[in-house]
Design a protein around this motif. Structure first.
Motif, PDB file in Angstrom:
ATOM      1  N   ASP A 176       8.235 -19.585  41.730  1.00  0.00           N
ATOM      2  CA  ASP A 176       8.671 -18.423  40.958  1.00  0.00           C
ATOM      3  C   ASP A 176       8.205 -18.630  39.518  1.00  0.00           C
ATOM      4  O   ASP A 176       8.975 -19.057  38.656  1.00  0.00           O
ATOM      5  CB  ASP A 176      10.195 -18.275  41.024  1.00  0.00           C
ATOM      6  N   LYS A 177       6.945 -18.353  39.282  1.00  0.00           N
ATOM      7  CA  LYS A 177       6.377 -18.596  37.961  1.00  0.00           C
ATOM      8  C   LYS A 177       7.068 -17.769  36.882  1.00  0.00           C
ATOM      9  O   LYS A 177       7.286 -18.248  35.769  1.00  0.00           O
ATOM     10  CB  LYS A 177       4.872 -18.306  37.975  1.00  0.00           C
ATOM     11  N   ALA A 178       7.419 -16.537  37.226  1.00  0.00           N
ATOM     12  CA  ALA A 178       8.087 -15.674  36.242  1.00  0.00           C
ATOM     13  C   ALA A 178       9.440 -16.270  35.853  1.00  0.00           C
ATOM     14  O   ALA A 178       9.786 -16.345  34.667  1.00  0.00           O
ATOM     15  CB  ALA A 178       8.261 -14.268  36.806  1.00  0.00           C
ATOM     16  N   GLY A 179      10.212 -16.698  36.841  1.00  0.00           N
ATOM     17  CA  GLY A 179      11.517 -17.288  36.556  1.00  0.00           C
ATOM     18  C   GLY A 179      11.388 -18.587  35.785  1.00  0.00           C
ATOM     19  O   GLY A 179      12.166 -18.862  34.869  1.00  0.00           O
ATOM     20  N   ALA A 180      10.379 -19.393  36.161  1.00  0.00           N
ATOM     21  CA  ALA A 180      10.165 -20.657  35.467  1.00  0.00           C
ATOM     22  C   ALA A 180       9.789 -20.434  34.013  1.00  0.00           C
ATOM     23  O   ALA A 180      10.213 -21.172  33.123  1.00  0.00           O
ATOM     24  CB  ALA A 180       9.071 -21.460  36.172  1.00  0.00           C
ATOM     25  N   GLU A 181       8.999 -19.414  33.767  1.00  0.00           N
ATOM     26  CA  GLU A 181       8.604 -19.103  32.390  1.00  0.00           C
ATOM     27  C   GLU A 181       9.811 -18.653  31.566  1.00  0.00           C
ATOM     28  O   GLU A 181       9.935 -18.988  30.389  1.00  0.00           O
ATOM     29  CB  GLU A 181       7.524 -18.021  32.393  1.00  0.00           C
ATOM     30  N   VAL A 182      10.699 -17.884  32.187  1.00  0.00           N
ATOM     31  CA  VAL A 182      11.913 -17.451  31.489  1.00  0.00           C
ATOM     32  C   VAL A 182      12.762 -18.665  31.121  1.00  0.00           C
ATOM     33  O   VAL A 182      13.239 -18.794  29.987  1.00  0.00           O
ATOM     34  CB  VAL A 182      12.736 -16.478  32.365  1.00  0.00           C
ATOM     35  N   ALA A 183      12.943 -19.563  32.082  1.00  0.00           N
ATOM     36  CA  ALA A 183      13.744 -20.763  31.839  1.00  0.00           C
ATOM     37  C   ALA A 183      13.110 -21.627  30.754  1.00  0.00           C
ATOM     38  O   ALA A 183      13.801 -22.147  29.871  1.00  0.00           O
ATOM     39  CB  ALA A 183      13.890 -21.562  33.138  1.00  0.00           C
TER      40      ALA A 183
END
Length: 299
Positions: A176-183
């Motif tokens: 989940d690249k999008a979620g990882a970037e948010v985190a």
């Protein structure tokens, strides 16, 4: 050392919720690497702040990581069997106690022994592999590889080898690249913003005054980490004394606790504003862990 203190999702401390998962180690080491190592909030660290921050729940614990790693090894072992080769990975030693440097050095014992340097890491045991095992396990990364198109007994070997294919193949459905970037963005922003909080600026000043009384001129608790003499060469008595004074002043002023409280508050607001993205990230982590347990149950 400075890089250890300034996090991109806690850097190596909480890489479980980032997309920066390393693949198999070079075969010269003889042992697979840890793709998602991250100490848990309950790790027995003497001064644990990073793993108690609100964002830490979106990472894996040591126990979770061991389950995932074990599942990847089962997949690699099964792949090796398909080539008629046995594979029994070396057992990793118990994880070393994490050194939490998010708010600078806080471990007195480490300061006394190593100054600002990280304590020596435990050696990872190496798996004894034959030439054929190395070729199939590591694929094009093997020392014997002279082509990206490898075969063994007429069967094509995965480019990444059995180990790399196991790690990458198991990881893909849960990325989940999008979620990882948010985190990652929250971790970096909360760390930077927390240093602007009045209470944190005040305690920085108290710490600086304390250090001055001890004979050291530092404005920020992170400044000593940039001292050239503390970055290379042998650890000197001066470095150790400075590090001990640093920790003592942090204890006397309560700096880490004040900083932690400020950043925790900031993270809570950021997490609330990004609940959907982080929720998905957390769900995928749970699904990956469940899948790993199923693999182990069937092995």
């Amino acid at each position: 050392m400075r890089r250890l203190a300034i996090p991109v999702l806690f850097l190596t401390l909480l890489v479980g919720c980032t997309s920066h998962e390393p693949s198999a180690e070079s075969p010269s080491s003889g042992s697979p690497s840890a793709p998602e190592a991250s100490p848990s909030p309950s790790s027995p660290g003497r001064k644990s702040y990073t793993f108690r921050l609100p964002l830490a729940v979106y990472s894996y614990s040591d126990a979770d990581y061991e389950v995932i790693r074990a599942a990847e090894q089962v997949l690699a072992r099964d792949c090796m069997k398909d080539f008629g080769l046995a594979y029994e990975p070396a057992k990793n030693p118990a994880p070393a106690e994490a050194q939490d440097r998010r708010y600078g050095l806080t471990d007195r014992e480490s300061a006394e022994l190593y100054g600002y340097r990280m304590p020596p890491q435990r050696e990872t045991p190496t798996a004894k592999l034959t030439k054929d095992q190395t070729k199939v396990l590591y694929g094009s990364r093997s020392l014997q590889a002279d082509s990206t198109e490898l075969t063994y007994r007429g069967k094509k070997v995965p480019t990444e080898g059995c180990l790399g294919a196991a790690i990458l193949g198991f990881r893909k459905p849960y990325e989940d690249k999008a979620g990882a970037e948010v985190a990652s963005r929250i971790s970096t922003a909360s760390y930077e913003d927390s240093q602007k909080v009045p209470e944190v600026r005040t305690v920085f000043g108290k710490w600086s005054s304390c250090m001055k009384e001890e004979g050291y001129a530092y404005t920020s608790p992170m400044d000593a980490l940039d001292t050239p003499a503390f970055l290379r060469g042998k650890v000197s008595d001066t470095e150790k004394k400075t590090a001990v004074a640093d920790v003592s002043c942090k204890e006397r002023t309560g700096l880490p606790d004040v900083w932690f409280a400020a950043e925790s508050s900031i993270q809570k607001d950021m997490i609330k504003a990004n609940a959907e993205a982080l929720g998905k990230l957390g769900e995928l982590h749970e699904k990956k862990l469940l899948a790993a347990r199923k693999i182990l149950a069937g092995s």
